[in-house]
Enzyme design. Structure first.
Site, mmCIF file in Angstrom:
data_model
loop_
_atom_site.group_PDB
_atom_site.id
_atom_site.type_symbol
_atom_site.label_atom_id
_atom_site.label_comp_id
_atom_site.label_asym_id
_atom_site.label_seq_id
_atom_site.Cartn_x
_atom_site.Cartn_y
_atom_site.Cartn_z
ATOM 1 N N HIS A 163 -5.963 6.214 -1.044
ATOM 2 C CA HIS A 163 -6.030 5.982 -2.503
ATOM 3 C C HIS A 163 -7.120 4.959 -2.895
ATOM 4 O O HIS A 163 -6.886 3.978 -3.588
ATOM 5 C CB HIS A 163 -4.680 5.721 -3.166
ATOM 6 N N ASP A 190 5.453 -0.826 5.639
ATOM 7 C CA ASP A 190 4.066 -1.231 5.339
ATOM 8 C C ASP A 190 3.733 -2.634 5.878
ATOM 9 O O ASP A 190 2.572 -2.905 6.219
ATOM 10 C CB ASP A 190 3.830 -1.228 3.816
ATOM 11 N N HIS A 200 2.272 1.844 9.890
ATOM 12 C CA HIS A 200 0.842 2.136 10.044
ATOM 13 C C HIS A 200 0.315 1.335 11.232
ATOM 14 O O HIS A 200 0.582 0.132 11.341
ATOM 15 C CB HIS A 200 0.040 1.694 8.822
ATOM 16 N N TYR A 257 -5.730 -4.520 5.285
ATOM 17 C CA TYR A 257 -4.510 -3.917 4.726
ATOM 18 C C TYR A 257 -3.809 -4.910 3.797
ATOM 19 O O TYR A 257 -3.455 -4.587 2.658
ATOM 20 C CB TYR A 257 -3.572 -3.505 5.865
ATOM 21 N N HIS A 291 5.276 -3.329 -1.091
ATOM 22 C CA HIS A 291 4.607 -3.609 -2.332
ATOM 23 C C HIS A 291 5.110 -2.775 -3.498
ATOM 24 O O HIS A 291 4.520 -2.766 -4.568
ATOM 25 C CB HIS A 291 3.097 -3.365 -2.140
ATOM 26 N N HIS A 341 10.767 3.281 2.362
ATOM 27 C CA HIS A 341 9.794 3.143 1.267
ATOM 28 C C HIS A 341 9.484 4.524 0.701
ATOM 29 O O HIS A 341 9.241 5.469 1.458
ATOM 30 C CB HIS A 341 8.531 2.495 1.865
ATOM 31 N N GLU A 364 6.892 5.564 -1.088
ATOM 32 C CA GLU A 364 5.505 6.037 -1.214
ATOM 33 C C GLU A 364 5.283 7.222 -0.262
ATOM 34 O O GLU A 364 5.809 7.269 0.854
ATOM 35 C CB GLU A 364 4.503 4.904 -0.937
ATOM 36 N N ASP A 368 3.104 8.478 1.710
ATOM 37 C CA ASP A 368 2.622 8.477 3.097
ATOM 38 C C ASP A 368 3.783 8.330 4.076
ATOM 39 O O ASP A 368 3.642 8.620 5.265
ATOM 40 C CB ASP A 368 1.550 7.398 3.336
HETATM 41 FE FE1 FEO Z 1 3.208 1.755 0.462
HETATM 42 FE FE2 FEO Z 1 2.208 2.964 3.525
HETATM 43 O O1 FEO Z 1 2.877 3.045 1.780
#
Ligand code: FEO
Length: 388
Positions: free
Chosen positions: A24, A164, A223, A192, A145, A78, A80, A82
């Site tokens: 993004h 994250d 990640h 990051y 986040h 989370h 999000e 991903d």
């Molecule tokens: Fe906030 Fe890796 O997604």
């Protein structure tokens, strides 16, 4: 497929996205991974999923260990995409699985993304879910986040599944911190943090305190690599990222049309050097804003320049300021500069944007009409060096 074990009956089942170069808008020059983990206990538990296009890969990795239809719990740390993007693919196969998510934001977010047709169970901070021999304790980390964020701790294994937090966008065929170059891991962890977590330093500080209170033998983020040999190093790095203290370094960030603003940028750079302050210069035509944001994280000075174009700043400079305003850097000093022909609006517009970002303005805006003379450049240099 290679089976990657964290411990007996605990596996990495995520995906490596070798070719992604933009997350993004944040440049991921070393690719990315979306880590998911499988715990084989009386209750078979999947922790997080992967980005939707990698759903099949996730299911294939799980199938190397167990029939995915047998999954009992899917912990979604989370919302999000991903990490949640492959929830529909998993739930299509694991028809009896219950999705564990935070209350209320996780549930609300997952239902908004994927509908209400699945079996959901909400958890709050401190709740414990028994899997059989092991248990999972949920730790709320709101606004790290997104409002729904949580991390999951397995006390019997001393593993934190941190989502994250402590992540790095770093594709690698190896999955542990002691199998790769730690310097690269730390650079990517900093990028990051700067680009994803910078606005939430207070929340990060609080989360680190909680994490430090847990007996830990592994931190398994969603990640990048899993920390098993350098846990203290990544915790110390995070404490440093979010301690709110800046270093004596300056960044001069600019774009230029006919090199006049650029000449001013170099004069400012020289001024900082003479003042004994380490300084870096970034032309926005050549540098990505997400790389500059990483440098902004610990810089004391942020100086921004643009010539006037059509009564305003150059679009590259506008994009940088918009991005930085969102990241809300703390405790910066700075000022605006630039050259102009018949309207000096760019410089005052930058100054206003810096002020709105919370930057303490330590110099009057520096404006030069058309092309700076040698004397004017010397004057700028002297002003920064504190001579005048
Ligand atoms: Fe906030 Fe890796 O997604």
């Amino acid at each position: 497929m290679e089976i990657v074990k964290l411990r007996e009956d605990i596996y990495y089942v995520g995906a490596v996205d070798w070719n992604v170069r933009s997350f993004h808008g944040y440049t991921t020059n070393r690719g990315a991974t979306y880590n998911a983990y499988l715990i084989m206990d009386e209750k078979i538990t999947l922790i997080d999923t992967v980005k939707a296009p990698f759903g099949q890969e996730l299911l294939e990795r799980i199938a190397e260990i167990v029939d995915p239809a047998k999954i009992d719990y899917l912990v979604s740390n989370h919302v999000e995409m991903d990490h949640s993007g492959a929830i529909p693919a998993v739930m299509e196969v694991a028809k009896n699985a219950t999705i564990i998510t935070s209350e209320p934001s996780g549930l609300k977010g997952l239902q908004a993304h994927y509908g209400s047709q699945y079996k959901y169970q909400t958890v709050k901070a401190g709740d414990v879910l028994s899997l059989g021999k092991r248990s999972l304790t949920f730790v709320a980390t709101p606004m790290l986040h997104w409002p729904d964020n949580m991390v999951t701790y397995c006390k019997e294994e001393k593993i934190l599944f941190s989502n994250d937090a402590f992540g790095q966008h770093f594709a690698s065929s190896k999955h542990f911190d002691d199998e790769v170059d730690l310097n690269i891991v730390m650079q990517e962890a900093e990028k990051y943090y700067a680009n994803i977590l910078m606005p939430y330093g207070k929340q990060a500080n609080k989360a680190i305190e909680i994490v430090r209170s847990l007996p830990l033998e592994m931190i398994a983020p969603s990640h990048g690599v899993i920390f098993r040999s350098h846990i203290e190093d990544i915790l110390d790095r995070y404490s440093y990222f979010c301690n709110g203290e800046n270093e004596a370094k300056a960044l001069v960030v600019y774009d230029s049309m006919w090199h006049s603003t650029e000449k001013m940028a170099f004069a400012i750079l020289e001024g900082f050097k003479r003042a004994g302050i380490s300084c870096s210069l970034y032309d926005l035509k050549e540098n990505h804003i997400s790389d500059i944001a990483t440098q902004v994280l610990k810089a004391e000075y942020l100086v921004v320049g643009s010539p006037t174009l059509n009564n305003n700043i150059l679009p590259t400079v506008g994009a940088f300021l918009t991005y930085m305003k969102g990241l809300s850097p703390k405790g910066k000093k700075g000022f605006a500069f630039g050259s102009y022909g018949w309207g000096p609006q760019s410089i005052s517009n930058i100054q206003k944007e810096l002020e709105a970002m919370g930057v303490e303005l330590v110099q009057e805006p520096m404006k030069i009409n058309y092309i700076p003379t040698k004397e004017q450049l010397r004057e700028i240099e002297d002003r920064i060096a504190g001579v005048q």
